[in-house]
Write an enzyme that holds these catalytic residues in place. Structure first.
Site, PDB file in Angstrom:
ATOM      1  N   LYS A  53       1.012  -1.197   0.007  1.00  0.00           N
ATOM      2  CA  LYS A  53      -0.116  -0.046   0.136  1.00  0.00           C
ATOM      3  C   LYS A  53       0.835   1.398  -0.024  1.00  0.00           C
ATOM      4  CE  LYS A  53      -4.041  -2.549   2.183  1.00  0.00           C
ATOM      5  NZ  LYS A  53      -4.657  -2.907   3.374  1.00  0.00           N
ATOM      6  N   GLN A  97      -4.552  -1.072   9.556  1.00  0.00           N
ATOM      7  CA  GLN A  97      -4.653  -2.644   8.896  1.00  0.00           C
ATOM      8  C   GLN A  97      -5.305  -3.452  10.028  1.00  0.00           C
ATOM      9  OE1 GLN A  97      -3.885  -3.243   5.849  1.00  0.00           O
ATOM     10  NE2 GLN A  97      -3.786  -5.457   6.133  1.00  0.00           N
ATOM     11  N   ASP A 120     -11.248   3.008   4.008  1.00  0.00           N
ATOM     12  CA  ASP A 120     -11.479   1.832   3.863  1.00  0.00           C
ATOM     13  C   ASP A 120     -12.886   1.330   3.834  1.00  0.00           C
ATOM     14  OD1 ASP A 120      -9.610  -0.442   3.804  1.00  0.00           O
ATOM     15  OD2 ASP A 120      -8.793  -0.107   5.939  1.00  0.00           O
TER      16      ASP A 120
HETATM   17  N1  GUN Z   1      -7.219  -6.453   6.310  1.00  0.00           N
HETATM   18  C1  GUN Z   1      -7.505  -7.385   5.302  1.00  0.00           C
HETATM   19  N2  GUN Z   1      -8.001  -6.408   4.111  1.00  0.00           N
HETATM   20  C2  GUN Z   1      -8.099  -5.262   4.483  1.00  0.00           C
HETATM   21  C3  GUN Z   1      -8.588  -3.977   4.131  1.00  0.00           C
HETATM   22  O1  GUN Z   1      -9.087  -3.751   2.901  1.00  0.00           O
HETATM   23  N3  GUN Z   1      -8.300  -3.042   5.139  1.00  0.00           N
HETATM   24  C4  GUN Z   1      -7.647  -3.041   6.256  1.00  0.00           C
HETATM   25  N4  GUN Z   1      -7.694  -1.982   6.797  1.00  0.00           N
HETATM   26  N5  GUN Z   1      -7.173  -3.939   6.773  1.00  0.00           N
HETATM   27  C5  GUN Z   1      -7.505  -5.326   5.987  1.00  0.00           C
END
Ligand code: GUN
Length: 294
Positions: A53, A97, A120
């Site tokens: 990311k 995350q 998100d």
């Molecule tokens: N963990 C697995 N997928 C995601 C996501 O799309 N966003 C976040 N913040 N954590 C995750």
């Protein structure tokens, strides 16, 4: 029938090139979209997602504020960092995350994020807006899945869709998005999960099968009809002594066998994964435009 492989890397690269141009145009107006990233703990899969990311932000010219915190971080310290990012005008999107290490309250953290920076789409207010069909940040993985389907020319209207998995991150929001009365919805959706009595009965009926179960070989060739469209959201590490790392990545679908029956299928890696990050970038750019009144 042998399936056409849906190339998520290519679709993501096309979308990122468009976003990069848009970020360059925004910079001419002194607008630099920024993403605040918080990773707590040392989970290796989460570390690699977060690194990807951060790199993606850099590639398209976004500002990113990266925070890696130890697993024993307190709830108070985590909440304080979220609050700081809520107030920071350089940050348009906040990403915590998931999953968080045991002992931290995920729901409280998600609730603390300013809904206007919730790229998100996990804040309950944004989840509610999505359900009633109001404009909001759409969760990245489900939104990426829908973009892959549309950009591959798969018709959603009237399609029978079986989703395998009911997580808050994928299954539940995806089901909601696909039943909306709009161009990215109008499907008939069945959500299957660990208590579903006869999974194959539902997947066999489906025109589109989307699997986000977190287990290899959840869907095998005998469980789908000829010509099915298969989207594999799973990412699982399986031991492989021939690899330097000692493992390889596989999805939730028996790819080799299912691709002989399907009309379209996504690979793992290189399918949904690159799209999740792309939709995060998209939401961050959107957030910066909204903050600037554009
Ligand atoms: N963990 C697995 N997928 C995601 C996501 O799309 N966003 C976040 N913040 N954590 C995750």
């Amino acid at each position: 029938m042998t399936a056409r492989i849906i190339d998520g890397k290519q679709v993501a690269a096309d979308m990122r090139a468009e976003l990069k141009d848009e970020v360059a145009r925004l910079k001419q107006q002194a607008i630099v979209p920024g993403l605040g990233v918080i990773l707590v703990g040392e989970d290796p899969a989460s570390q690699s997602y977060v690194t990807a990311k951060e790199r993606a932000c850099e590639d398209i010219g976004l500002y990113s504020d990266d925070n890696r915190l130890p697993a024993d971080t307190s709830q108070e310290d985590l909440m304080a960092l979220v609050e700081k990012m809520n107030k920071d005008p350089k940050i348009n999107g906040i990403l915590v995350q998931l999953p968080l290490p045991k002992g931290l309250n995920e729901a409280d953290v998600l609730l603390a994020i300013d809904p206007a920076k919730d790229v998100d789409g996990f804040h309950p207010m944004n989840v509610g807006k999505m359900v009633v069909g109001e404009k909001t940040f759409l969760p990245c993985t489900p939104h990426g899945v829908i973009q892959l389907l549309i950009r591959s020319g798969v018709k959603l209207e009237g399609a029978e869709v079986a989703i395998v998995g009911r997580s808050n991150i994928v299954g539940k929001p995806l089901a909601n998005m696909l039943i909306q009365k709009n161009a990215t919805g109008n499907a008939t959706v069945t959500v299957c999960h660990t208590r579903t009595k006869n999974l194959a009965e539902h997947t066999k009926r489906a025109d589109i099968v989307i699997v986000a179960a977190g287990r290899p070989n959840t869907v095998t060739a005998d469980m789908v009809k000829d010509g099915v469209v298969v989207i594999d959201v799973g990412v699982n590490r399986v031991e492989d002594a021939t690899k330097k790392s000692g493992y390889r990545l596989v999805g939730d679908v028996d790819f080799e066998a299912v691709k002989e029956k399907a009309s379209f299928i996504t690979p793992v890696p290189g399918g949904v994964g690159p799209m999740t990050i792309t939709m995060l970038l998209y939401n961050t750019v959107e957030s910066a435009k909204r903050a600037a009144g554009l």
